[in-house]
Design an enzyme around this catalytic site. Structure first.
Site, short mmCIF file in Angstrom:
data_model
loop_
_atom_site.label_atom_id
_atom_site.label_comp_id
_atom_site.label_asym_id
_atom_site.label_seq_id
_atom_site.Cartn_x
_atom_site.Cartn_y
_atom_site.Cartn_z
N ARG A 180 53.15 137.26 -10.88
CA ARG A 180 53.85 136.34 -11.76
C ARG A 180 52.91 135.29 -12.36
O ARG A 180 53.29 134.14 -12.55
CB ARG A 180 55.02 135.65 -11.04
CG ARG A 180 56.03 136.60 -10.45
CD ARG A 180 56.67 137.50 -11.51
NE ARG A 180 57.48 138.51 -10.83
CZ ARG A 180 57.03 139.70 -10.47
NH1 ARG A 180 55.78 140.04 -10.74
NH2 ARG A 180 57.80 140.56 -9.87
N SER A 266 65.01 134.56 -11.63
CA SER A 266 64.55 133.99 -10.37
C SER A 266 63.90 132.64 -10.65
O SER A 266 62.91 132.57 -11.39
CB SER A 266 63.56 134.93 -9.69
OG SER A 266 64.18 136.15 -9.34
N GLU A 386 59.35 129.36 -10.98
CA GLU A 386 58.83 130.43 -11.84
C GLU A 386 58.94 130.10 -13.31
O GLU A 386 58.02 130.41 -14.07
CB GLU A 386 59.56 131.75 -11.52
CG GLU A 386 58.98 132.94 -12.28
CD GLU A 386 59.51 134.26 -11.74
OE1 GLU A 386 59.68 135.19 -12.56
OE2 GLU A 386 59.74 134.38 -10.54
#
Length: 394
Positions: A180, A266, A386
């Site tokens: 990520r 998320s 995130e």
């Protein structure tokens, strides 16, 4: 410049005030030209794609939003290896001689691209079905799900550099793609104009097997949902439909009738810790070993010999934890909300924070801070957000 609108209307979280100004060029050349003009004004600027990974403060953004809405897809090569220099090093996991390369404009919606590749029998990103956002944003996060990551298929990006003002081709290795993250997320400033992917062309094998098959399955939950074993291959349309079903069950597929999808997906990444630290957690805490990395070491300048890593240095053993498990075990349940707040943890998945209708960015941030505090107090783990936070601090 076009009329600025509240960023709540351009983001999936549905929060955020207006920018000072906005541009939304529709062709690649216009995107280059208008971006250079914006940069020349020396104003604050914000790059916005599909708005699925951005949370903007209620006060809005004191600068110019560059909204990437360019569309288009070009098939560069199809079929067997031609022996060209561009095809000399095939992407890992893709058979030589059965490849297709695509150049996709940054503003193309990611899931529409996945649907297109599945329809054409091109495997490699089928498990990334249902991820919202644009293709240009995909390498920023190195999007991933159900055993696939963009880095498995990405060849390069065309990039307008803020530093040079020039269009550059950045190969996959230049992007420092990780879990990520990427160089684009860690400070490399500019605009992704297009991405280039290399996928597995299943046409030849489909003519023999009767169906275009996806890449070998690497994720246990997906294999279980399909009723097969890890490493098996399943028809592409079946993989896509199953992934969409799994994501919908977690509120991770945009649905105007489902407030659980008014989110940034998320909100927290799965934390990566040392194996030593992981042993301090309860035995039933989910964990997945990662590749070992050299240990960090401070070397006095007068002792530095200009080489590294240090020979014989014991690597650090890293482990990825489940953020969802940590949140739930810290006492934050699905559907939890603070008193009077219109922001809540998803009723389907504890990793997602959601807008239940009329929530403010301040309410989202307050909830996020509460979750962070509970996990930190219970397990000593600092969860990391995130999405990109604009004007918000946690």
């Amino acid at each position: 410049m076009i009329e600025p609108v509240d960023l709540s209307t351009l983001t999936t979280f549905r929060v955020g005030g207006p920018p000072a100004a906005r541009v939304a060029p529709v062709t690649e050349q216009d995107l280059i030209n208008e971006t250079l003009v914006v940069w020349g004004l020396e104003e604050n600027w914000l790059l916005l794609g599909g708005g699925s990974n951005t949370v903007v403060a209620d006060e809005g953004f004191d600068g110019i939003v560059i909204q990437v809405v360019t569309r288009g897809l070009e098939v560069l090569t199809v079929g067997r290896d031609t022996g060209s220099e561009a095809d000399a090093a095939p992407t890992a996991g893709i058979e030589p001689g059965a490849r297709v390369r695509l150049r996709v404009q940054a503003g193309e919606p990611w899931d529409e691209l996945v649907a297109y590749t599945v329809d054409h029998g091109w495997a490699g990103i089928e498990a990334l079905s249902g991820i919202p956002g644009s293709c240009g944003a995909a390498p920023v996060q190195n999007i991933g799900a159900y055993g696939q990551e963009l880095s498995d298929s990405l060849v390069a990006v065309d990039f307008l550099s803020y530093e040079s003002g020039e269009v550059e081709r950045l190969e996959r290795a230049d992007l420092d793609l990780g879990y990520r993250t990427s160089a684009l997320k860690q400070g490399l400033r500019g605009v992704v104009l297009a991405i280039e992917l290399e996928l597995h062309d299943t046409a030849a094998e489909a003519s023999v097997l009767g169906s275009p098959l996806g890449q070998p399955l690497k994720y246990a939950q997906l294999a279980g949902a399909l009723g097969v074993q890890l490493g098996d291959r399943v028809p592409l349309p079946v993989v896509r439909a199953t992934v969409l079903g799994l994501r919908a069950g977690k509120g991770m597929v945009l649905d105007p009738n489902d407030p659980d999808t008014f989110s940034a997906g998320s909100f927290f990444t799965n934390p990566i810790v040392t194996e030593t630290f992981a042993r301090s957690l309860p035995a039933d805490a989910p964990r997945w070993p990662l590749e070992n990395e050299p240990a960090d070491r401070v070397i006095p300048l007068e002792e530095y010999m200009g080489v590294g890593p240090v020979p014989g240095e014991e690597p650090v053993r890293l482990v990825k934890l489940s953020a969802a498990w940590l949140i739930e075990q810290a006492g934050v349940r699905r559907g939890f909300r603070l008193p009077g707040s219109r922001a809540a943890v998803s009723s389907k998945h504890t990793l997602a924070l959601t807008n239940r209708g009329g929530a403010t960015a301040a309410e989202v941030a307050e909830l996020a801070r509460y979750v962070l505090g509970r996990v930190q107090a219970e397990f000593g783990v600092n969860l990391q957000p995130e999405p990109v936070l604009v004007g918000l601090t946690l």
